[in-house]
Write an enzyme that holds these catalytic residues in place. Sequence first.
Site, mmCIF file in Angstrom:
data_model
loop_
_atom_site.group_PDB
_atom_site.id
_atom_site.type_symbol
_atom_site.label_atom_id
_atom_site.label_comp_id
_atom_site.label_asym_id
_atom_site.label_seq_id
_atom_site.Cartn_x
_atom_site.Cartn_y
_atom_site.Cartn_z
ATOM 1 N N ASN A 7 26.550 40.831 39.890
ATOM 2 C CA ASN A 7 27.218 40.401 38.655
ATOM 3 C C ASN A 7 26.175 39.637 37.840
ATOM 4 O O ASN A 7 25.911 38.463 38.092
ATOM 5 C CB ASN A 7 28.412 39.512 39.022
ATOM 6 C CG ASN A 7 29.205 39.077 37.789
ATOM 7 O OD1 ASN A 7 28.811 39.362 36.655
ATOM 8 N ND2 ASN A 7 30.306 38.381 38.020
ATOM 9 N N ARG A 91 29.031 44.816 38.242
ATOM 10 C CA ARG A 91 30.112 44.460 37.323
ATOM 11 C C ARG A 91 29.569 44.645 35.904
ATOM 12 O O ARG A 91 28.530 44.077 35.558
ATOM 13 C CB ARG A 91 30.500 43.009 37.546
ATOM 14 C CG ARG A 91 31.583 42.595 36.615
ATOM 15 C CD ARG A 91 32.081 41.216 36.921
ATOM 16 N NE ARG A 91 33.343 41.040 36.221
ATOM 17 C CZ ARG A 91 33.759 39.896 35.739
ATOM 18 N NH1 ARG A 91 33.046 38.820 35.912
ATOM 19 N NH2 ARG A 91 34.907 39.811 35.109
ATOM 20 N N HIS A 180 39.361 41.150 32.904
ATOM 21 C CA HIS A 180 39.799 40.871 34.278
ATOM 22 C C HIS A 180 40.315 42.163 34.908
ATOM 23 O O HIS A 180 41.108 42.146 35.845
ATOM 24 C CB HIS A 180 40.956 39.850 34.337
ATOM 25 C CG HIS A 180 40.571 38.451 34.010
ATOM 26 N ND1 HIS A 180 41.458 37.577 33.416
ATOM 27 C CD2 HIS A 180 39.425 37.760 34.175
ATOM 28 C CE1 HIS A 180 40.865 36.407 33.251
ATOM 29 N NE2 HIS A 180 39.626 36.503 33.690
ATOM 30 N N GLY A 212 39.668 31.481 32.867
ATOM 31 C CA GLY A 212 40.139 32.528 31.962
ATOM 32 C C GLY A 212 41.435 33.051 32.556
ATOM 33 O O GLY A 212 41.533 33.167 33.770
ATOM 34 N N ARG A 241 39.717 28.558 25.937
ATOM 35 C CA ARG A 241 40.002 29.567 24.905
ATOM 36 C C ARG A 241 41.409 29.367 24.357
ATOM 37 O O ARG A 241 42.336 29.073 25.116
ATOM 38 C CB ARG A 241 39.907 30.989 25.480
ATOM 39 C CG ARG A 241 38.521 31.401 25.894
ATOM 40 C CD ARG A 241 38.503 32.890 26.260
ATOM 41 N NE ARG A 241 37.306 33.224 26.993
ATOM 42 C CZ ARG A 241 37.304 33.781 28.206
ATOM 43 N NH1 ARG A 241 38.443 34.068 28.822
ATOM 44 N NH2 ARG A 241 36.176 34.052 28.801
ATOM 45 N N PHE A 285 42.748 22.133 35.799
ATOM 46 C CA PHE A 285 44.164 21.819 35.978
ATOM 47 C C PHE A 285 44.405 20.677 36.964
ATOM 48 O O PHE A 285 45.446 20.022 36.904
ATOM 49 C CB PHE A 285 44.945 23.078 36.376
ATOM 50 C CG PHE A 285 45.330 23.902 35.180
ATOM 51 C CD1 PHE A 285 44.351 24.357 34.301
ATOM 52 C CD2 PHE A 285 46.648 24.182 34.893
ATOM 53 C CE1 PHE A 285 44.675 25.086 33.164
ATOM 54 C CE2 PHE A 285 47.001 24.910 33.763
ATOM 55 C CZ PHE A 285 46.016 25.369 32.900
ATOM 56 N N ASN A 336 46.416 28.330 43.697
ATOM 57 C CA ASN A 336 46.417 26.955 44.232
ATOM 58 C C ASN A 336 47.393 25.974 43.601
ATOM 59 O O ASN A 336 47.740 24.981 44.228
ATOM 60 C CB ASN A 336 45.009 26.355 44.080
ATOM 61 C CG ASN A 336 43.995 27.100 44.911
ATOM 62 O OD1 ASN A 336 44.094 27.132 46.126
ATOM 63 N ND2 ASN A 336 43.031 27.727 44.253
ATOM 64 N N GLU A 385 37.142 40.280 43.366
ATOM 65 C CA GLU A 385 36.539 41.266 42.472
ATOM 66 C C GLU A 385 35.322 41.939 43.119
ATOM 67 O O GLU A 385 35.081 43.129 42.917
ATOM 68 C CB GLU A 385 36.167 40.604 41.145
ATOM 69 C CG GLU A 385 37.416 40.278 40.339
ATOM 70 C CD GLU A 385 37.178 39.330 39.190
ATOM 71 O OE1 GLU A 385 36.934 39.806 38.086
ATOM 72 O OE2 GLU A 385 37.246 38.095 39.399
HETATM 73 P P1 AMP Z 1 38.954 30.406 38.464
HETATM 74 O O1 AMP Z 1 38.436 30.569 37.065
HETATM 75 O O2 AMP Z 1 39.846 31.517 38.896
HETATM 76 O O3 AMP Z 1 37.879 30.091 39.454
HETATM 77 O O4 AMP Z 1 39.908 29.119 38.423
HETATM 78 C C1 AMP Z 1 39.374 27.855 38.169
HETATM 79 C C2 AMP Z 1 40.484 26.904 37.845
HETATM 80 O O5 AMP Z 1 41.449 26.869 38.897
HETATM 81 C C3 AMP Z 1 39.993 25.451 37.758
HETATM 82 O O6 AMP Z 1 39.529 25.161 36.486
HETATM 83 C C4 AMP Z 1 41.239 24.674 38.061
HETATM 84 O O7 AMP Z 1 41.890 24.467 36.835
HETATM 85 C C5 AMP Z 1 42.095 25.605 38.897
HETATM 86 N N1 AMP Z 1 42.278 25.129 40.271
HETATM 87 C C6 AMP Z 1 41.487 25.341 41.331
HETATM 88 N N2 AMP Z 1 42.005 24.734 42.426
HETATM 89 C C7 AMP Z 1 43.132 24.120 42.044
HETATM 90 C C8 AMP Z 1 44.132 23.317 42.700
HETATM 91 N N3 AMP Z 1 44.057 23.029 44.008
HETATM 92 N N4 AMP Z 1 45.158 22.860 41.960
HETATM 93 C C9 AMP Z 1 45.247 23.143 40.658
HETATM 94 N N5 AMP Z 1 44.352 23.889 39.983
HETATM 95 C C10 AMP Z 1 43.314 24.375 40.656
#
Ligand code: AMP
Length: 397
Positions: A7, A91, A180, A212, A241, A285, A336, A385
């Site tokens: 990637n 990718r 995605h 995203g 975004r 989050f 999560n 992915e």
């Molecule tokens: P991703 O882009 O799929 O890697 O997701 C990243 C986002 O997942 C992070 O910015 C967090 O906002 C969220 N995240 C990861 N772990 C947790 C958790 N245990 N509780 C809440 N949000 C989470």
Amino acid sequence: MKVLVINAGSSSLKYQLIDMEDESVKAKGLCERIGISGSKLTHKVPGLDDYVVEEDMPTHQKAIELVLAALVDKDHGVVASVDEIDAVGHRVLHGGPTYTGSIKVNDDVKRVIRECFDLGPLHNPANLMGIEACEAAMPGKANVAVFDTSFGMGLEPYAYRYAIPEEYYEKYSIRRYGFHGTSHMFVSGEMIRFANLPEGHQKVIVCHLGNGSSISASISGKAVDTSMGLTPLEGLVMGTRSGDLDPAVVQFICDHENISVDEMLTILNKKSGVYALSGNLSSDFRDLSSAAESGNEKAQLALDAFAHKVVKTIGGYLGVLNGADAIAFTGGIGENDTAMRAKIMKHFEYAGIKLDPERNKVRGKASKISTDDSTVGVYVLPTNEELAIARETVRLA
Ligand code: AMP
């Protein structure tokens, strides 16, 4: 068969070497700061300490050479020679309107990836550099391009056409592509397998919620709708975004702030979303949830606005599909954030779709989270992915 998954970004390159016998990851890593001073390769092998190589990487070619050297290194390597790598899966962000699926790379494929530089200006040039670097470093190996847009190419015209003059579609291929795609393809397929959905009952909504975010509706793995558009900016409220907004907002702010459309797009991509709604507190989050719990109203607004848009999209797709057979949550938030899942799904109790609070405690593991009497099964299904790219590579190489 061993597949190297690449990637490539403009200044980074992530990789995984996957043994397709048991789909296990033999090694993975990241090259950072390619073309910038201070480049670094971090190579990870399960059960071993990280192997870090700090060496200049002026080009993607050099990065690939260092990756291959790490893979065959006598102390940190996982193969005796590069010959053990059977094929490479890449990718690629944008395949434009040409490719509806993954494809083995040849000169024509590279030409199309180049023609799509306009549609994916940040990613496609880097993706092509990654392919050409592998061709040079491993002559004769099959390279397979897996496009993030090909899942969305399955949409019908009424779902992919924007209601703007036809000439823009004809001249520039302006349409919904969706992104995605590799994740939506993987999770919708896994959903059918995991829940054992029989033929004729394979209507699936996948909520990929992460930094995203996007949602797709599919039937038997074929996309029916997806929330991202010509670019990944459309659709849900995301980390930074904006997602959907009235296009007139762009003109209004550009006029009043005396900024260019390019500058406005950077704001919409990098400084908006929950980050902006939370008063620039965070796009993560976990930070937003703990701030909201301590009474931060802007953090609460960001979480409410995010959930509201997800609810509207799931609700819309339930209509588009005329009812779903399964709803899957994936991505960092989807896998999560138990409270966010509960907040979203509460809105569908009217239709008999109910989460089981005990089951919904699960994080990052394939699991059913709805009650046994829920009218639609709701699941957590981790996305993968890289594995999806490796499977496509085996299929085509
Ligand atoms: P991703 O882009 O799929 O890697 O997701 C990243 C986002 O997942 C992070 O910015 C967090 O906002 C969220 N995240 C990861 N772990 C947790 C958790 N245990 N509780 C809440 N949000 C989470």
